[in-house]
Design an enzyme around this catalytic site. Structure first.
Site, PDB file in Angstrom:
ATOM      1  N   THR A  37      30.331  41.271 -16.404  1.00  6.85           N
ATOM      2  CA  THR A  37      29.184  42.106 -16.760  1.00  6.85           C
ATOM      3  C   THR A  37      28.256  41.366 -17.719  1.00  6.85           C
ATOM      4  OG1 THR A  37      30.611  44.060 -16.599  1.00  6.85           O
ATOM      5  CG2 THR A  37      28.515  44.354 -17.710  1.00  6.85           C
ATOM      6  N   ARG A  80      33.967  35.920 -20.237  1.00  7.16           N
ATOM      7  CA  ARG A  80      34.810  36.267 -21.390  1.00  7.16           C
ATOM      8  C   ARG A  80      36.268  36.015 -21.047  1.00  7.16           C
ATOM      9  NH1 ARG A  80      31.814  41.788 -23.414  1.00  7.16           N
ATOM     10  NH2 ARG A  80      29.830  40.752 -23.735  1.00  7.16           N
ATOM     11  N   SER A  94      31.472  39.680 -27.732  1.00  8.09           N
ATOM     12  CA  SER A  94      30.987  40.988 -28.148  1.00  8.09           C
ATOM     13  C   SER A  94      31.951  41.728 -29.060  1.00  8.09           C
ATOM     14  CB  SER A  94      30.665  41.792 -26.888  1.00  8.09           C
ATOM     15  OG  SER A  94      30.065  42.999 -27.234  1.00  8.09           O
ATOM     16  N   HIS A  95      32.385  42.904 -28.613  1.00  7.18           N
ATOM     17  CA  HIS A  95      33.228  43.778 -29.434  1.00  7.18           C
ATOM     18  C   HIS A  95      34.711  43.445 -29.291  1.00  7.18           C
ATOM     19  CE1 HIS A  95      32.743  45.073 -25.390  1.00  7.18           C
ATOM     20  NE2 HIS A  95      33.913  45.662 -25.470  1.00  7.18           N
ATOM     21  N   LYS A  97      27.527  33.099 -22.550  1.00 11.33           N
ATOM     22  CA  LYS A  97      26.579  33.770 -21.652  1.00 11.33           C
ATOM     23  C   LYS A  97      25.292  32.964 -21.661  1.00 11.33           C
ATOM     24  CE  LYS A  97      24.633  37.588 -23.226  1.00 11.33           C
ATOM     25  NZ  LYS A  97      24.232  38.979 -23.485  1.00 11.33           N
ATOM     26  N   ASP A 118      28.518  45.891 -33.602  1.00 10.71           N
ATOM     27  CA  ASP A 118      29.722  45.223 -33.107  1.00 10.71           C
ATOM     28  C   ASP A 118      29.729  43.725 -33.416  1.00 10.71           C
ATOM     29  OD1 ASP A 118      27.677  44.544 -31.365  1.00 10.71           O
ATOM     30  OD2 ASP A 118      29.042  44.320 -29.664  1.00 10.71           O
ATOM     31  N   ASP A 173      28.747  40.971 -31.988  1.00 18.14           N
ATOM     32  CA  ASP A 173      27.540  40.155 -31.836  1.00 18.14           C
ATOM     33  C   ASP A 173      26.254  40.916 -32.143  1.00 18.14           C
ATOM     34  OD1 ASP A 173      27.947  41.690 -29.534  1.00 18.14           O
ATOM     35  OD2 ASP A 173      26.804  40.307 -28.287  1.00 18.14           O
ATOM     36  N   ASP A 203      24.848  43.747 -30.926  1.00 15.89           N
ATOM     37  CA  ASP A 203      23.973  44.436 -29.972  1.00 15.89           C
ATOM     38  C   ASP A 203      24.335  45.899 -29.769  1.00 15.89           C
ATOM     39  OD1 ASP A 203      26.240  43.875 -28.553  1.00 15.89           O
ATOM     40  OD2 ASP A 203      25.244  42.826 -26.898  1.00 15.89           O
ATOM     41  N   ARG A 204      25.545  46.293 -30.166  1.00 15.05           N
ATOM     42  CA  ARG A 204      25.924  47.708 -30.005  1.00 15.05           C
ATOM     43  C   ARG A 204      25.658  48.486 -31.290  1.00 15.05           C
ATOM     44  NH1 ARG A 204      31.240  48.403 -26.323  1.00 15.05           N
ATOM     45  NH2 ARG A 204      30.597  46.983 -24.677  1.00 15.05           N
ATOM     46  N   THR A 212      25.645  49.016 -14.514  1.00 12.75           N
ATOM     47  CA  THR A 212      26.079  48.627 -15.853  1.00 12.75           C
ATOM     48  C   THR A 212      25.787  47.141 -16.082  1.00 12.75           C
ATOM     49  OG1 THR A 212      27.795  50.291 -15.912  1.00 12.75           O
ATOM     50  CG2 THR A 212      28.125  48.356 -17.304  1.00 12.75           C
ATOM     51  N   GLU A 230      22.587  52.430 -22.770  1.00  7.79           N
ATOM     52  CA  GLU A 230      23.817  52.567 -22.013  1.00  7.79           C
ATOM     53  C   GLU A 230      24.816  53.403 -22.798  1.00  7.79           C
ATOM     54  OE1 GLU A 230      24.936  48.970 -19.495  1.00  7.79           O
ATOM     55  OE2 GLU A 230      24.365  48.123 -21.412  1.00  7.79           O
ATOM     56  N   GLU A 231      25.722  54.026 -22.050  1.00 11.47           N
ATOM     57  CA  GLU A 231      26.770  54.814 -22.695  1.00 11.47           C
ATOM     58  C   GLU A 231      27.671  53.940 -23.556  1.00 11.47           C
ATOM     59  OE1 GLU A 231      29.956  53.925 -21.643  1.00 11.47           O
ATOM     60  OE2 GLU A 231      29.000  52.582 -20.198  1.00 11.47           O
ATOM     61  N   SER A 232      27.701  52.645 -23.286  1.00 13.42           N
ATOM     62  CA  SER A 232      28.600  51.737 -23.996  1.00 13.42           C
ATOM     63  C   SER A 232      28.001  51.327 -25.346  1.00 13.42           C
ATOM     64  CB  SER A 232      28.879  50.504 -23.137  1.00 13.42           C
ATOM     65  OG  SER A 232      27.666  49.858 -22.796  1.00 13.42           O
ATOM     66  N   LYS A 241      20.305  44.554 -25.787  1.00  6.15           N
ATOM     67  CA  LYS A 241      20.401  45.749 -26.605  1.00  6.15           C
ATOM     68  C   LYS A 241      20.490  45.293 -28.054  1.00  6.15           C
ATOM     69  CE  LYS A 241      25.351  46.336 -25.584  1.00  6.15           C
ATOM     70  NZ  LYS A 241      25.665  45.360 -24.541  1.00  6.15           N
ATOM     71  N   ARG A 286      37.411  52.719 -16.052  1.00  2.00           N
ATOM     72  CA  ARG A 286      36.585  53.597 -16.874  1.00  2.00           C
ATOM     73  C   ARG A 286      36.243  54.853 -16.071  1.00  2.00           C
ATOM     74  NH1 ARG A 286      35.705  50.233 -21.034  1.00  2.00           N
ATOM     75  NH2 ARG A 286      34.523  48.287 -20.846  1.00  2.00           N
TER      76      ARG A 286
HETATM   77  C1  G16 Z   1      28.350  44.475 -22.082  1.00  2.00           C
HETATM   78  C2  G16 Z   1      27.076  44.620 -21.303  1.00  2.00           C
HETATM   79  C3  G16 Z   1      26.696  46.073 -21.196  1.00  2.00           C
HETATM   80  C4  G16 Z   1      27.841  46.877 -20.633  1.00  2.00           C
HETATM   81  C5  G16 Z   1      29.105  46.642 -21.450  1.00  2.00           C
HETATM   82  C6  G16 Z   1      30.320  47.279 -20.827  1.00  2.00           C
HETATM   83  O1  G16 Z   1      28.144  44.859 -23.391  1.00  2.00           O
HETATM   84  O2  G16 Z   1      26.022  43.916 -21.901  1.00  2.00           O
HETATM   85  O3  G16 Z   1      25.578  46.155 -20.396  1.00  2.00           O
HETATM   86  O4  G16 Z   1      27.533  48.237 -20.634  1.00  2.00           O
HETATM   87  O5  G16 Z   1      29.366  45.267 -21.514  1.00  2.00           O
HETATM   88  O6  G16 Z   1      30.520  46.748 -19.558  1.00  2.00           O
HETATM   89  P1  G16 Z   1      31.829  47.073 -18.735  1.00  2.00           P
HETATM   90  O7  G16 Z   1      31.839  48.574 -18.564  1.00  2.00           O
HETATM   91  O8  G16 Z   1      31.669  46.322 -17.454  1.00  2.00           O
HETATM   92  O9  G16 Z   1      33.007  46.630 -19.554  1.00  2.00           O
HETATM   93  P2  G16 Z   1      28.690  43.969 -24.594  1.00  2.00           P
HETATM   94  O10 G16 Z   1      28.332  44.738 -25.834  1.00  2.00           O
HETATM   95  O11 G16 Z   1      30.173  43.884 -24.351  1.00  2.00           O
HETATM   96  O12 G16 Z   1      28.009  42.668 -24.456  1.00  2.00           O
END
Ligand code: G16
Length: 544
Positions: A18, A22, A113-114, A126, A277, A279, A281-282, A344, A363-365, A376, A497
């Site tokens: 996504t 990772r 990320s998180h 990335k 988080d 990095d 962005d969240r 997503t 996004e919901e995330s 984000k 999910r």
């Molecule tokens: C990344 C993506 C988001 C996505 C999230 C969760 O966020 O940038 O667009 O919503 O992963 O993705 P998945 O549901 O496929 O795990 P981040 O904050 O992890 O970079």
């Protein structure tokens, strides 16, 4: 400068997910693993010779090693210049801004990320394109194809760059500029928001806690909240980035920020709580006695954005990922602006933002952002909230309740089943997919009638590309919805999910406990997909 061509053999598992590639640090530490991936990225791009590449990361374990490798490979491949954050730090939104601001060719964002960090934790790489956003699928697909056949990479025989010293350095014939990671980003935030009004709010006794989770936003939050907005010292907690995030899990949700949540639910707690988080962005937003779901936050920010100077002319449109609740759709409808539903992944917003068709995305995330960058942006969301609070002079709770009274409430939850056996998870989704054609028109219980059931396919209205199999959705006639998909960011096994949503009209009941309100849908989703029985799990790993 001596350019070396080093022979290598391909790895089979370098498919970007996504958001980039990772993997566990142990996987990234294999011989040539980083080199293969970065060379494969460069091999999939055209026309970067002599141009600028931005490199930054969230400071997690292995960042320093990977950045030095990336600099040498960039030098050997002919980039003219690398811009890198001091000590290798750049939050993901700041990296996006730096790419745009300095008109760089692209950038490497080093982060998982998180996900937890440290030697046993995760790492990630990335590639972002010149608009500052994550590379679209046509590039990530090309990178993956290249990783499967790569037989050599290029590097230079040059010493490590002193990343702790801001200023000009060299790697072979390439200039490496080590920059202040915060300054340009802070100036951008100042141009968007009403800093005097927010400063005035802090001066009149408004209190907040910002949890930087020992991750990259610490320096940004200290500089902006405490430095430029005069929030009292101590407003920012856990504000020094550490390679293992203080041995924590830098995911700003109610599980990992439980202490702050509990504090906000007491009279002694601050007026406002927020977190970001690994990095940056969240975001997590909590008012006194009120947690704001990311889907609601997107809708609220879109409805109130005009209160901030950067958006005073209104917004062009809103985009949300498919599993995100439809709360924002109701705002778009009222404003008479475009609304888009994408798969997503932030990369899907890029074309819409570039074309000027949307201004705010979410996004919901736990991600919200706008056209100011192409990622984000956690602190941006926090600052927009502060701007709204300063102008409306109401509490978060009052603002949320008024919103529901105007637009209705979308009760929403996500249940994650982590580290499930990948074969079992894959089969579960496949079997559910097969049931889809038989579902429309069927009734479940007293009030649930299936209106549609499909596997989401996105048609990008800007470049005409199509992305299929983006998640199973079962929609009901009362606007309730069940969505199921596999995460594209996990590093071990599969993460399943399950997203559940139910709409309650403006004059309906808005005070139900979320899990209770969604109970019938939760039970039905399990009946249809057999999650518990097939995975052997009685409970989700995380409920958000
Ligand atoms: C990344 C993506 C988001 C996505 C999230 C969760 O966020 O940038 O667009 O919503 O992963 O993705 P998945 O549901 O496929 O795990 P981040 O904050 O992890 O970079």
């Amino acid at each position: 400068m001596t350019i070396q061509t080093i022979e290598t053999t391909p790895y089979a598992d370098q498919k970007p997910g996504t958001s980039g590639l990772r993997k566990r640090v142990s996987v990234y530490s294999q011989p040539n693993y980083v080199e293969n991936f970065i060379q494969s990225i460069f091999d999939s791009l055209d026309g970067y010779e002599g141009k600028t590449l931005v490199i930054g990361g969230d400071g997690r374990y292995y960042n320093d090693v990977a950045i030095q490798k990336a600099i040498r490979i960039a030098a050997a491949n002919g980039f003219g210049k690398v811009l890198v954050g001091e000590n290798g730090l750049l939050s993901t939104p700041a990296a996006s801004h730096i790419i745009r601001h300095y008109k760089a060719f692209g950038g490497l964002v080093l982060s998982a990320s998180h996900n937890p960090g440290g030697p046993e934790g995760d790492f990630g790489i990335k590639y972002n394109i010149g608009n500052g956003g994550p590379a679209p699928e046509k590039i990530t697909d090309a990178v993956f194809a290249r990783t499967k056949v790569i037989d050599s990479y290029k590097t230079v025989d040059a010493p490590d760059v002193a990343l702790g010293e801001v200023g000009q350095h060299w790697s072979g014939d390439m200039v490496v500029e080590v920059i202040d990671p915060v300054a340009d980003y802070a100036a951008l935030m100042k141009s968007l928001f009403d800093f005097p009004a927010i400063r005035e709010m802090f001066a009149s006794g408004f209190t907040m806690t910002f949890d930087a989770m020992h991750a990259v936003t610490g320096p940004y939050a200290h500089a902006i909240l405490e430095g430029m907005l005069d929030a009292p010292r101590g407003t920012v907690i856990n504000g020094t980035p550490s390679p293992d995030f203080g041995n924590g899990h830098p995911d700003p949700n109610l599980v990992y920020c439980k202490e702050m949540f509990d504090l906000l639910m007491t009279p002694q707690g601050p007026d406002f709580g927020a977190a970001s988080d690994g990095d940056g962005d969240r975001n997590l937003i909590i008012g006194k006695n009120r947690f704001v779901t990311p889907s609601d936050s997107l809708a609220l920010l879109a409805a109130n954005a005009h209160l901030a100077p950067g958006y005073k002319g209104g917004i062009a449109g809103i985009a949300r990922s498919m599993p995100t609740s439809a709360a924002a759709d109701r705002v778009a409808e009222k404003l008479g602006i475009e609304m888009h539903e994408t798969p997503t992944g932030w990369k899907f917003f890029g074309n819409l933002l570039d074309a000027g068709r949307v201004t705010i995305c979410g996004e919901e995330s736990a991600g919200t952002g706008s056209s100011h960058v192409r990622e984000k942006d956690g602190l941006w969301a926090v600052l927009l909230w502060l701007n709204i609070l300063a102008v409306r002079k109401q509490s978060v709770d009052e603002i949320v309740r008024e919103h529901w009274a105007t637009y209705g409430r979308n009760y929403y939850t996500r249940h994650d089943y982590e580290e499930v056996d990948a074969a079992i998870a894959g089969k579960l989704v496949e079997d559910l997919r097969e049931q889809l054609p038989s579902l429309p028109g069927r009734n479940f219980g007293d009030d649930l009638q299936v209106a549609y059931a499909d596997d989401f396919t996105y048609h990008d209205p800007v470049d005409g590309s199509t992305s299929a199999k983006q998640g199973v959705r079962i929609g009901f006639t009362d606007a309730s919805r069940i969505v199921l998909r596999l995460s594209g960011t996990g590093t071990v096994g599969a993460t399943l999910r399950l997203y559940l949503e139910r709409y309650e009209a403006p004059d309906g009941r808005h005070d139900l406990e979320t899990q209770m309100a969604l109970e019938p849908l939760i039970a039905l989703a399990d009946d249809l997909a057999g999650v518990k029985q097939r995975t052997g799990r009685q409970e989700p790993s995380v409920i958000t």
